[in-house]
Design an enzyme around this catalytic site. Sequence first.
Site, PDB file in Angstrom:
ATOM      1  N   ASP A  10       0.873  -1.167   0.000  1.00 20.54           N
ATOM      2  CA  ASP A  10       0.000   0.000   0.000  1.00 20.54           C
ATOM      3  C   ASP A  10       0.918   1.228   0.000  1.00 20.54           C
ATOM      4  OD1 ASP A  10      -2.411   1.595   0.446  1.00 20.54           O
ATOM      5  OD2 ASP A  10      -1.672   1.823   2.491  1.00 20.54           O
ATOM      6  N   ASP A  12      -0.233   5.213   0.861  1.00 16.98           N
ATOM      7  CA  ASP A  12      -0.546   6.187   1.911  1.00 16.98           C
ATOM      8  C   ASP A  12      -0.666   5.497   3.268  1.00 16.98           C
ATOM      9  OD1 ASP A  12      -0.730   8.348   0.104  1.00 16.98           O
ATOM     10  OD2 ASP A  12      -2.803   7.814  -0.377  1.00 16.98           O
ATOM     11  N   ASP A 168      -1.299  -0.837   6.092  1.00 15.63           N
ATOM     12  CA  ASP A 168      -1.400  -0.201   7.411  1.00 15.63           C
ATOM     13  C   ASP A 168      -2.797  -0.154   7.973  1.00 15.63           C
ATOM     14  OD1 ASP A 168      -2.444   3.058   7.172  1.00 15.63           O
ATOM     15  OD2 ASP A 168      -2.076   1.907   5.351  1.00 15.63           O
TER      16      ASP A 168
END
Length: 227
Positions: A10, A12, A168
């Site tokens: 991922d 961001d 995250d």
Amino acid sequence: MTTGGAIVFDLDGTLVDSAPDIHAAVNEVLAEDRLPPLPLDQVKSFIGNGMRVLLAKSLAAHGLPAEGDGLDRAIDRFAPVYSASVTRTLPYPGVPEALDILAVRHPLALCTNKPMAATRSLLAHLGWGARFAAIVAGDSLPARKPDPAPLSQAVARAGGGPALYVGDSEVDAETARAAGLPFLLFEGGYRHRSVADLAPAASFTRFAALPDLVADICARHLPPAEG
């Protein structure tokens, strides 16, 4: 020459802290309609499901409709601002070094809900334009995460075979689970639930630990890559 399975990331909240730029872009568009700015923590809580959801939640926070023509107009104005908002975004400590180490054995790929134009703009700003073998963004396919299709496509474009996903958030955990891939959780990003709730194969707080963690996860969870 890479010999291990693909490592898909991922963007961001995982490789970079982009919340300050996203926050500034959202408030710039709100200001055009003379709406008061939203606080950073509130905008950060909207990140993860793509640009449309981000804008819908930002409008809803002001009591405005989160769908229809108003949202479409906000997205049209937001997209170029978002793509240009890169100067406040920084990689998390240790990310470049960890990517350098991992790239020796693994093809690296991105699977993000960020639009492709904004993704490429940010990668160019960071000097990462050639860092990843494959990039699947939020507008690359009809479906976005947590649908598994973007992650599966990223793995295929990176060469196929065994892979794992590093993210995250709750969205990332659900995506990896739906795609049938081991999930590694970076604990310093934008998640809202506990580490235990996300049930990763492993979690980490420092990117310096990631290469050894990847090696361990690959040994325990992934079949050997051919060649």
